[in-house]
Design an enzyme around this catalytic site. Sequence first.
Site, short mmCIF file in Angstrom:
data_model
loop_
_atom_site.label_atom_id
_atom_site.label_comp_id
_atom_site.label_asym_id
_atom_site.label_seq_id
_atom_site.Cartn_x
_atom_site.Cartn_y
_atom_site.Cartn_z
N ASP B 13 83.95 43.62 43.01
CA ASP B 13 84.16 43.23 44.41
C ASP B 13 84.26 44.52 45.21
O ASP B 13 84.39 45.61 44.64
CB ASP B 13 85.47 42.42 44.54
CG ASP B 13 85.76 42.00 45.98
OD1 ASP B 13 84.79 41.75 46.73
OD2 ASP B 13 86.94 41.94 46.36
N SER B 14 84.24 44.40 46.53
CA SER B 14 84.43 45.58 47.37
C SER B 14 85.87 46.09 47.27
O SER B 14 86.12 47.27 47.48
CB SER B 14 84.10 45.25 48.83
OG SER B 14 84.93 44.22 49.30
N GLY B 46 81.89 43.16 54.22
CA GLY B 46 81.60 41.97 55.04
C GLY B 46 80.80 42.23 56.30
O GLY B 46 80.05 41.37 56.75
N CYS B 76 82.35 38.71 45.00
CA CYS B 76 82.35 39.07 46.41
C CYS B 76 81.25 38.24 47.04
O CYS B 76 80.10 38.32 46.62
CB CYS B 76 82.05 40.57 46.55
SG CYS B 76 81.65 41.09 48.23
N ASN B 77 81.62 37.44 48.03
CA ASN B 77 80.62 36.55 48.61
C ASN B 77 79.55 37.30 49.36
O ASN B 77 78.38 36.91 49.35
CB ASN B 77 81.29 35.54 49.55
CG ASN B 77 82.20 34.59 48.79
OD1 ASN B 77 83.23 34.99 48.29
ND2 ASN B 77 81.80 33.35 48.69
N THR B 78 79.93 38.39 50.04
CA THR B 78 78.95 39.14 50.81
C THR B 78 77.91 39.76 49.87
O THR B 78 76.70 39.70 50.13
CB THR B 78 79.64 40.25 51.63
OG1 THR B 78 80.73 39.68 52.36
CG2 THR B 78 78.67 40.88 52.60
N GLU B 155 94.74 41.85 53.61
CA GLU B 155 94.97 43.21 53.08
C GLU B 155 96.29 43.78 53.62
O GLU B 155 96.92 44.61 52.97
CB GLU B 155 93.81 44.13 53.42
CG GLU B 155 92.48 43.71 52.82
CD GLU B 155 92.03 44.58 51.65
OE1 GLU B 155 92.43 45.75 51.62
OE2 GLU B 155 91.30 44.08 50.78
N CYS B 187 84.89 33.56 50.86
CA CYS B 187 85.27 34.97 50.72
C CYS B 187 86.43 35.00 49.75
O CYS B 187 87.35 34.20 49.85
CB CYS B 187 85.69 35.55 52.08
SG CYS B 187 86.44 37.19 51.96
N THR B 188 86.37 35.91 48.79
CA THR B 188 87.37 35.89 47.73
C THR B 188 88.76 36.32 48.20
O THR B 188 89.73 36.16 47.45
CB THR B 188 86.92 36.78 46.54
OG1 THR B 188 86.51 38.05 47.04
CG2 THR B 188 85.77 36.13 45.81
N HIS B 189 88.87 36.85 49.42
CA HIS B 189 90.20 37.13 49.96
C HIS B 189 90.90 35.85 50.45
O HIS B 189 92.13 35.81 50.55
CB HIS B 189 90.11 38.07 51.17
CG HIS B 189 90.04 39.51 50.83
ND1 HIS B 189 88.87 40.11 50.43
CD2 HIS B 189 90.97 40.50 50.88
CE1 HIS B 189 89.09 41.41 50.24
NE2 HIS B 189 90.35 41.67 50.50
#
Lengths: 274, 274
Positions: B13-14, B46, B76-78, B155, B187-189
């Site tokens: 992921d980012s 993103g 990571c969806n992006t 975050e 989005c994984t967040h």
Amino acid sequence: MSASASHPIGIFDSGVGGLTVLRAVQKLLPSESLIYLGDTARVPYGDKSPETVTRYALEDARFLEAHNVKAIVVACNTATAHALETLRDVASVPVLGVVEPGVKAAVAQTKSKKIAVLGTRGTIRSETYQRAILARLPDAKVLALECPLFVPLVEERFQEHPAARLIAQSYIQPILEAQCDTVILGCTHYPILQPLLNDLLGPYIHIVDAAAACAQALKRLLNDSHLLCQSLEAPAPSYYVTDAPEHFQRLASGILSSDMHGVQQVSLLEAALT
Amino acid sequence: MSASASHPIGIFDSGVGGLTVLRAVQKLLPSESLIYLGDTARVPYGDKSPETVTRYALEDARFLEAHNVKAIVVACNTATAHALETLRDVASVPVLGVVEPGVKAAVAQTKSKKIAVLGTRGTIRSETYQRAILARLPDAKVLALECPLFVPLVEERFQEHPAARLIAQSYIQPILEAQCDTVILGCTHYPILQPLLNDLLGPYIHIVDAAAACAQALKRLLNDSHLLCQSLEAPAPSYYVTDAPEHFQRLASGILSSDMHGVQQVSLLEAALT
């Protein structure tokens, strides 16, 4: 190649925030040619480590030097905090940061000697502002506050959304409690929030215009080095970014209040490998 | 080197968001060894362009392949939206994204055929979700909403701050107006915001657990390829990041509800040059 007065001034930031500095430089030095670099492929710098930010800043400066700038303005507080000394060591032209000019203006302004600094996590934790203020005013009380959500709020144009007011209230509450009389906006994005912050801080707390102070310092630096441009009219600034230009252009037009054309995407690797 | 059942699964992921996927994989596949890479030197993905995100994703995958993973999960969806096809073209092991599993679960869930997707600007503008839903359910109505402030709110651990509620209200209002019955957190967040979103969306709108769906898809993929690990106990996951580990570690402990040790900082350039 040595610097000449006719060469452009290079300005860099992680993204669009440094345009508040570019705007102040344009206003004070309308004859100067300007080159702006926004490292949008790696924005933001505020939360990244000193080593990573220094590496990025060196690549940014290298790119501007390859464009024959006569001076470099680090229009990013995080990069100034972490990398200014390193940049000065390696650059062949004068390098100016945004911290010292803002601190000088704040120290000239304060009467209570209680100064607050708002900045990204990286800038605040570097303690660059705290040290710079105490070097000039050893009995100052410095309140240094991390405001990491301000950059995304500005980038998303949420500066007038009620949520921005709530977040700002949370962040600035300690300033009111500590009765500071002067506030430094220690991030080049934050001037976009200045109307909101003025409203929340009230009329007795002065917000330093660090971008204008930086432009003044740049003028003095160029003048002392006999590098002020004497031409009557400057061309439009050149804008470079490291990611696709569309998002930058959209955000930038909100800061500069004018449409922006001809933003070019570049790779910093090429400059770094030369 | 060909994949073997005893090799680890690579997840990237980012930043920290993909840990919600890692958590789901750990729960469903407790025997598997896991390697996690967070590209924290360049987070977030993103808002960045498809080309830049694809370049970063290729470097991330290259790093994991160099660690002999038997499969790669793009958590990571992006990155899934922009780079999944390219990754599948070049990788020597199976590559699984987070979009398809979430879409499959949403399509199985919806009754009204009105499905909302929340995501970053990059994910939503790629129209990956919209296309994937319509491919499975051609008469679906898809409402795709950019929520760029959700990642910084998570975050910064602002998920319970009143400002997060105001911002979420602004973002999800169209879901209530369009009377969707199913929402994909693209989005994984975003699972960190699920309690807030559940509260705002009410009991009649179902939020798909895309991380759990992704773990299920991974289990099927490994089973079909005879790559499921047969050992009784897996070692603790290995964590790698591209910037200094401290900030990642602090954020990660909030997601995994356990302390994280031994996070290693790595350079992706080395893997890219091999």
